[in-house]
Scaffold this motif. Structure first.
Motif, mmCIF file in Angstrom:
data_model
loop_
_atom_site.group_PDB
_atom_site.id
_atom_site.type_symbol
_atom_site.label_atom_id
_atom_site.label_comp_id
_atom_site.label_asym_id
_atom_site.label_seq_id
_atom_site.Cartn_x
_atom_site.Cartn_y
_atom_site.Cartn_z
ATOM 1 N N ALA A 167 -6.486 5.845 -2.989
ATOM 2 C CA ALA A 167 -7.346 6.451 -1.976
ATOM 3 C C ALA A 167 -6.550 6.673 -0.698
ATOM 4 C CB ALA A 167 -8.539 5.548 -1.698
ATOM 5 N N THR A 168 -6.833 7.775 -0.013
ATOM 6 C CA THR A 168 -6.160 8.052 1.250
ATOM 7 C C THR A 168 -6.651 7.114 2.352
ATOM 8 O OG1 THR A 168 -5.966 10.380 0.604
ATOM 9 C CG2 THR A 168 -5.641 9.865 2.930
ATOM 10 N N GLY A 169 -7.923 6.777 2.305
ATOM 11 C CA GLY A 169 -8.481 5.850 3.287
ATOM 12 C C GLY A 169 -8.605 6.428 4.679
ATOM 13 N N ARG A 170 -8.988 7.694 4.770
ATOM 14 C CA ARG A 170 -9.055 8.336 6.082
ATOM 15 C C ARG A 170 -10.115 7.720 6.994
ATOM 16 N NH1 ARG A 170 -11.681 14.300 4.773
ATOM 17 N NH2 ARG A 170 -13.571 13.566 3.750
ATOM 18 N N HIS A 171 -11.103 7.031 6.410
ATOM 19 C CA HIS A 171 -12.140 6.387 7.228
ATOM 20 C C HIS A 171 -11.552 5.288 8.104
ATOM 21 C CE1 HIS A 171 -11.719 3.871 3.641
ATOM 22 N NE2 HIS A 171 -12.175 2.868 4.369
ATOM 23 N N ARG A 172 -10.337 4.831 7.764
ATOM 24 C CA ARG A 172 -9.696 3.763 8.547
ATOM 25 C C ARG A 172 -8.883 4.306 9.719
ATOM 26 N NH1 ARG A 172 -5.864 1.007 5.474
ATOM 27 N NH2 ARG A 172 -5.705 2.761 4.029
ATOM 28 N N GLY A 173 -8.790 5.628 9.839
ATOM 29 C CA GLY A 173 -8.080 6.226 10.956
ATOM 30 C C GLY A 173 -6.697 6.716 10.569
ATOM 31 N N PRO A 174 -6.117 7.593 11.398
ATOM 32 C CA PRO A 174 -4.831 8.228 11.054
ATOM 33 C C PRO A 174 -3.673 7.251 10.938
ATOM 34 C CG PRO A 174 -5.500 8.774 13.305
ATOM 35 C CD PRO A 174 -6.675 8.133 12.647
ATOM 36 N N GLU A 175 -3.632 6.229 11.779
ATOM 37 C CA GLU A 175 -2.524 5.279 11.689
ATOM 38 C C GLU A 175 -2.557 4.529 10.363
ATOM 39 O OE1 GLU A 175 -2.367 2.710 15.045
ATOM 40 O OE2 GLU A 175 -1.985 4.327 16.480
ATOM 41 N N ALA A 176 -3.773 4.174 9.925
ATOM 42 C CA ALA A 176 -3.903 3.482 8.649
ATOM 43 C C ALA A 176 -3.523 4.399 7.486
ATOM 44 C CB ALA A 176 -5.333 2.968 8.473
ATOM 45 N N VAL A 177 -3.835 5.688 7.613
ATOM 46 C CA VAL A 177 -3.446 6.645 6.572
ATOM 47 C C VAL A 177 -1.923 6.706 6.454
ATOM 48 C CG1 VAL A 177 -3.402 9.089 5.933
ATOM 49 C CG2 VAL A 177 -5.530 8.052 6.719
ATOM 50 N N VAL A 178 -1.244 6.792 7.587
ATOM 51 C CA VAL A 178 0.228 6.837 7.569
ATOM 52 C C VAL A 178 0.792 5.548 6.983
ATOM 53 C CG1 VAL A 178 2.313 6.970 8.987
ATOM 54 C CG2 VAL A 178 0.357 8.454 9.493
ATOM 55 N N ASP A 179 0.226 4.406 7.373
ATOM 56 C CA ASP A 179 0.681 3.128 6.805
ATOM 57 C C ASP A 179 0.489 3.112 5.291
ATOM 58 O OD1 ASP A 179 1.430 2.150 9.267
ATOM 59 O OD2 ASP A 179 -0.430 1.031 9.598
ATOM 60 N N GLY A 180 -0.642 3.671 4.835
ATOM 61 C CA GLY A 180 -0.902 3.718 3.398
ATOM 62 C C GLY A 180 0.105 4.582 2.664
ATOM 63 N N ILE A 181 0.494 5.697 3.274
ATOM 64 C CA ILE A 181 1.504 6.568 2.675
ATOM 65 C C ILE A 181 2.840 5.846 2.570
ATOM 66 C CG2 ILE A 181 2.888 8.649 3.076
ATOM 67 C CD1 ILE A 181 0.361 9.888 4.348
ATOM 68 N N LEU A 182 3.229 5.168 3.638
ATOM 69 C CA LEU A 182 4.502 4.450 3.628
ATOM 70 C C LEU A 182 4.501 3.332 2.595
ATOM 71 C CD1 LEU A 182 5.218 4.198 7.477
ATOM 72 C CD2 LEU A 182 6.021 5.919 5.853
ATOM 73 N N ASP A 183 3.386 2.615 2.495
ATOM 74 C CA ASP A 183 3.279 1.548 1.496
ATOM 75 C C ASP A 183 3.357 2.118 0.081
ATOM 76 O OD1 ASP A 183 3.029 -0.355 3.485
ATOM 77 O OD2 ASP A 183 0.837 -0.489 3.340
ATOM 78 N N PHE A 184 2.674 3.242 -0.135
ATOM 79 C CA PHE A 184 2.674 3.870 -1.452
ATOM 80 C C PHE A 184 4.094 4.302 -1.818
ATOM 81 C CE2 PHE A 184 -0.020 7.079 -4.124
ATOM 82 C CZ PHE A 184 0.302 6.387 -5.276
ATOM 83 N N ALA A 185 4.791 4.944 -0.876
ATOM 84 C CA ALA A 185 6.165 5.375 -1.140
ATOM 85 C C ALA A 185 7.067 4.185 -1.450
ATOM 86 C CB ALA A 185 6.702 6.155 0.062
ATOM 87 N N ALA A 186 6.893 3.087 -0.694
ATOM 88 C CA ALA A 186 7.727 1.899 -0.925
ATOM 89 C C ALA A 186 7.443 1.295 -2.298
ATOM 90 C CB ALA A 186 7.470 0.867 0.165
ATOM 91 N N ASP A 187 6.181 1.272 -2.683
ATOM 92 C CA ASP A 187 5.826 0.727 -4.001
ATOM 93 C C ASP A 187 6.378 1.597 -5.126
ATOM 94 O OD1 ASP A 187 4.514 -1.334 -2.754
ATOM 95 O OD2 ASP A 187 2.501 -0.518 -3.061
ATOM 96 N N LEU A 188 6.350 2.895 -4.939
ATOM 97 C CA LEU A 188 6.911 3.803 -5.943
ATOM 98 C C LEU A 188 8.427 3.628 -6.047
ATOM 99 C CD1 LEU A 188 4.816 6.917 -4.934
ATOM 100 C CD2 LEU A 188 4.714 5.825 -7.186
ATOM 101 N N HIS A 189 9.059 3.443 -4.911
ATOM 102 C CA HIS A 189 10.502 3.207 -4.906
ATOM 103 C C HIS A 189 10.838 1.920 -5.657
ATOM 104 C CE1 HIS A 189 14.456 4.196 -3.394
ATOM 105 N NE2 HIS A 189 14.625 2.995 -2.867
ATOM 106 N N ALA A 190 10.046 0.880 -5.414
ATOM 107 C CA ALA A 190 10.247 -0.392 -6.106
ATOM 108 C C ALA A 190 9.962 -0.255 -7.599
ATOM 109 C CB ALA A 190 9.353 -1.465 -5.492
ATOM 110 N N GLU A 191 8.978 0.558 -7.938
ATOM 111 C CA GLU A 191 8.659 0.794 -9.354
ATOM 112 C C GLU A 191 9.846 1.419 -10.066
ATOM 113 O OE1 GLU A 191 6.231 0.749 -12.768
ATOM 114 O OE2 GLU A 191 5.763 -0.071 -10.778
ATOM 115 N N GLY A 192 10.505 2.368 -9.404
ATOM 116 C CA GLY A 192 11.682 2.985 -10.000
ATOM 117 C C GLY A 192 12.813 2.002 -10.193
#
Length: 326
Positions: free
Chosen positions: A32-57
């Motif tokens: 989920a993008t989680g836009r209800h949590r605000g733009p800063e939380a959305v950006v944090d979610g994107i960064l976390d997702f990218a980091a998790d994908l990097h770790a998955e690789g």
């Protein structure tokens, strides 16, 4: 195995994949993008997702991603890797290339517009394959487009190429959030059709799919609403066809899911408006809601193939990636 991260950020959800050089999807995930949590939380979610994908690789494939491609909505400065503005996410001037690159230890990052990224995927691996010039139009909450030329998608001088939803088709008509009146997306987007049908039928929860279903059943009111949208869309597309002269017109997004209910009258309406123009093929998009993610992967591979000082966009000399349709 060498691979890239492909990440497509939408208003409600994010789709991601680890993509091999031949287009094989080595791993897929959604959050989920989680836009209800605000733009800063959305950006944090994107960064976390990218980091998790990097770790998955690293865990599954023995190495982290060689690059990241991310597709986002709204206004995008692809050259500088900045998400300039997105009303539905509430962010402004987010330096995604820098933020993701720093989070992943210097991995190169390509940032692209979601619809243009989807158009890139459709052009290389979907409904646009084999067409040297195409116009991809996505009919969703709004309307946006992608101009495909010789295997790449045009960004424009200011990163706004393809914004066909803000072509005025009804001068002095309905107000648009962009500040104009009578924009195409106020008449032919899925949200516009849903709003019009809700007013007519009296059901505030009715949407465009309900209108299409009612039109198929022969409801005269629904057919009138639907035809108004088709006529507006044809007027907008004629402008695009006149300017760009594409071989193929690809229509995607939620409204395109109506199938023949949309495409039969649309082809007729466009044909009725053509004078000197050469009629293009009008076809449905082939890649569905995965197009943005697949396009983000192509941006990442193109970034790796481009010269080190090139902008993070599609390279005209980059080899075509064979991306499998879902």
């Amino acid at each position: 195995m060498k691979h890239v991260i492909a990440l497509d950020v939408g208003g409600t959800g994010m789709k991601a994949a680890l993509v091999a050089p031949d287009g094989t999807l080595l791993h897929q995930d959604r959050r989920a993008t989680g836009r209800h949590r605000g733009p800063e939380a959305v950006v944090d979610g994107i960064l976390d997702f990218a980091a998790d994908l990097h770790a998955e690789g690293e865990a599954r494939l023995g190495r982290g991603a060689a690059a990241v491609g991310i597709a986002v909505p709204g206004l995008v400065d692809a050259e500088h890797g900045v998400a300039v503005y997105a009303a539905n996410l509430g962010w402004k001037d987010v330096p995604l290339r820098t933020l993701i690159g720093e989070r992943l230890g210097g991995v190169p990052v390509a940032v692209g517009h979601d619809v243009r990224s989807g158009g890139l995927a459709e052009g290389r691996a979907g409904a646009g394959r084999g067409a040297d010039r195409f116009l991809f139009v996505a009919l969703g909450t709004g309307i946006a487009g992608a101009i495909g030329i010789a295997g790449r998608v045009e960004e424009g001088a200011h990163g706004n190429a393809g914004e066909i939803g803000h072509v005025v088709v009804r001068p002095g008509g309905r107000p648009c959030p962009c500040g104009q009146h009578g924009c195409l997306e106020r008449y032919a987007s899925a949200s516009a059709v849903g709003e019009a049908w809700a007013r007519v039928c009296g059901d505030p929860d009715a949407d465009a799919a309900d209108c299409a279903a009612a039109a198929d059943r022969g409801d005269a009111r629904a057919r009138e609403v639907w035809q108004e949208a088709v006529d507006a869309l044809a007027d907008g597309l004629i402008t695009g066809l006149t300017l760009l002269d594409p071989q193929r017109l690809i229509v995607g997004g939620g409204l395109a899911e109506a199938g023949g209910t949309l495409f039969t009258p649309l082809r007729e309406a466009v044909a009725a408006r053509i004078t000197f123009q050469r009629p293009p093929e009008i076809v449905p998009a082939a890649l569905g809601d995965t197009a943005g993610c697949l396009g983000a992967g192509l941006l990442a591979w193109d970034l790796l193939d481009a010269p080190a000082d090139a902008a993070a966009g599609p390279s005209p000399d980059a080899p075509t990636q064979e991306v499998p349709a879902p």
